[in-house]
Structure formats: C-alpha cells, structure tokens
Enzyme design. Structure first.
Site, short mmCIF file in Angstrom:
data_model
loop_
_atom_site.label_atom_id
_atom_site.label_comp_id
_atom_site.label_asym_id
_atom_site.label_seq_id
_atom_site.Cartn_x
_atom_site.Cartn_y
_atom_site.Cartn_z
N ASP A 187 16.21 69.51 82.74
CA ASP A 187 16.97 70.33 83.76
C ASP A 187 18.09 70.61 83.52
O ASP A 187 19.19 69.86 83.89
CB ASP A 187 16.62 69.57 85.21
N ASP B 111 18.39 65.34 84.47
CA ASP B 111 19.52 66.57 84.69
C ASP B 111 20.69 66.50 83.68
O ASP B 111 20.95 65.61 83.63
CB ASP B 111 19.87 66.30 85.96
N GLU C 298 11.56 64.16 83.63
CA GLU C 298 12.62 65.12 83.87
C GLU C 298 13.92 64.41 84.09
O GLU C 298 14.10 63.43 84.66
CB GLU C 298 11.99 66.01 85.00
N HIS D 11 22.34 63.73 88.47
CA HIS D 11 21.99 64.90 89.52
C HIS D 11 22.94 65.01 90.60
O HIS D 11 23.56 65.89 90.73
CB HIS D 11 20.62 64.39 90.19
N HIS E 283 10.33 62.23 88.03
CA HIS E 283 11.44 63.20 88.42
C HIS E 283 12.73 62.35 88.47
O HIS E 283 12.92 61.21 88.68
CB HIS E 283 11.16 63.63 90.03
#
EC number: 4.6.1.-
Length: 273
Positions: free
Chosen positions: A85, A27, A25, A41, A5
């Site tokens: 994301d 962003d 993952e 993020h 993450h």
C-alpha cells in the site's frame, strides 16, 4: 485470497499467517525525495486496531524474504501474496517515476537478493492511491529490466486503490502499457459501511475480459459482509480477522465454490466465480 490488513510490524507476519492469511498488506511511506523509508499507517486507521506499528522498509523486506524462502526456518508455505500500500499522496505527481525506481531498487536488493541465490516464492501487488502516479509503474518496471531481471516482473501486479471510476483506471494502465497482472480494489475503512456496487462493476469487467484480472474488497471484518462480498464474486477479501473468513469459507454456501489460494496458484490468473 485472505488478505491480512495493515501488517506493518515484522512479528505480525507470523500472527496473521497463523490466523489463516495467505496474503498480507502493509503501508509504505516515502520521504521527500521519494525514497521508501518505513512501514507505517498512523492515525486514523481501522477501528479496533493499533495504528502505530512500524519497521524500516529494508528490514521488513528482509523479513518477507525469510518468510518466503524455501528452506529458511521462518518459511511459510502458504504465504503467497504481498500488497504494498504505497502512500504516494505525500509526493508530487512529478516524483512518481522516481518513487517507482527507488521502490524497485529496494525490493530488488532486499527481497530478491539482487537476483542471486534461491528464488523466493512471493508475489507482489503495487497498490497506488492516485491515478496521476501511473509513472510509478513505469519507473519500477524499467528499473527491474535495466538490472537484467525482467523475469521478476512476472511476479508483480498492480492496483489503483482510490475507488476511481473503472474506465479512468483502465486509461491509467493504458498510459504505461499494462494489459494484465491487474488487481482492482474497492473499499473503505472498517469503521464505515460501503456497498458493493463498484466491486460488482469490477467483477463484471474482469469476467468480460477487460484489463482487470482479480478483484478484492477492503476492509471487511463482519461475517455477513464477508458473505456478501463472496456472493458478489470477488477474488480476495482484506480483513483484520483472517480467522473469521476461514470460518465463512467452510460454510455450505461457499465450501464447494471457493478454496484458499496456495503457493502453486497464479495470483494474476483470471477466474470467473
């Protein structure tokens, strides 16, 4: 799938793979013209994590290519799946198509090297936080097709990440003609506990032959929460601690039921677990 993450810095790619992640993952932020600009993020983010790592998007894509290009010194054989994301909530609904176009342009140039040279081994999931932004998928697909490389779409999947009602998610896919390559996420920040009711609903839809091919939950960091998710039959767990999930998967209850996905596995193939 062990999904690392919030891997927003290039150096973290190696860090999360070393901990056992076969998926990461990150962003993606957009400017006011719907250009994807950087990985970031920001605050707030998950508990016990730094929220401020970032890279320019083009540099990050080049790094992803290096890590999934056979023969490259940085190649990681077991790094298979990338979850983009997409922070499109900063955009107007009318900009979704353009965001998809520009995302495709960047990925085609910097990750797929304009469709030239040795192919990379990674698969992509475009994770969209707003059901009204379904045209992003259309913009992405039409751009790749226009470049004469529709075969690359075999390596692309889709996810709507806002915990919407499953029938509403399915309707969004119908609007852009998507009938497969669908991951369904369910979750919330690790700072807050969330039940698995909706995740189980998504698993039932997957097993019933619906549009959903895979289900993952986020962000799960505790041993028991991981066990509960595996018991619910999910395909992937997004976590800040891949090494914890590696240990859980070795337990007697799971070692014969699950195995880690490898680079020869199709991340869009449905398995009933």
């Amino acid at each position: 799938w062990i999904m690392g993450h919030m891997v927003n810095a290039i150096y973290q790619i190696q860090e999360f793979v070393a901990l056992g992640a076969n998926s990461i993952e990150f962003d993606i932020n957009f400017d006011t013209d719907a250009n994807p600009i950087y990985t970031y993020h920001g605050v707030p983010c998950d508990c016990f994590r730094s929220c401020l790592h970032y890279e320019y998007f083009s540099d990050f894509l080049k790094a992803l290519r290096e890590h999934t290009l056979p023969g490259n010194p940085k190649y990681k054989e077991n790094l298979v799946l990338f979850v983009f994301d997409l922070k499109t909530n900063s955009l107007y609904d009318s900009q979704a198509y353009a965001a998809g176009q520009k995302l495709a342009e960047n990925i085609f140039q910097y990750y797929w090297a304009n469709g030239e040279g040795m192919p990379v081994s990674g698969y992509l999931v475009l994770s969209i936080p707003n059901l009204q932004h379904y045209d992003l998928i259309k913009g992405f697909r039409e751009t790749i097709k226009a470049k004469g490389h529709s075969e690359l779409l075999n390596r692309v999947g889709y996810d709507f990440s806002a915990n919407d009602n499953i029938p509403d998610v399915e309707n969004a896919y119908k609007k852009v003609g998507i009938v497969n390559h669908v991951w369904q996420s369910d979750g919330i920040t690790n700072c807050i506990s969330r039940g698995l009711t909706r995740a189980k609903e998504a698993v039932s839809e997957r097993d019933g032959g619906g549009v959903i091919n895979k289900v993952y939950v986020w962000t799960i960091d505790k041993y028991q929460s991981m066990r509960d998710a595996l018991d619910a039959g999910v395909d992937g767990i997004m976590t800040n601690y891949p090494d914890v999930l590696v240990e859980v998967l070795k337990e007697d209850a799971y070692k014969d039921r699950f195995r880690l996905a490898r680079n020869y596995d199709d991340p869009f193939e449905t398995f009933k677990v």
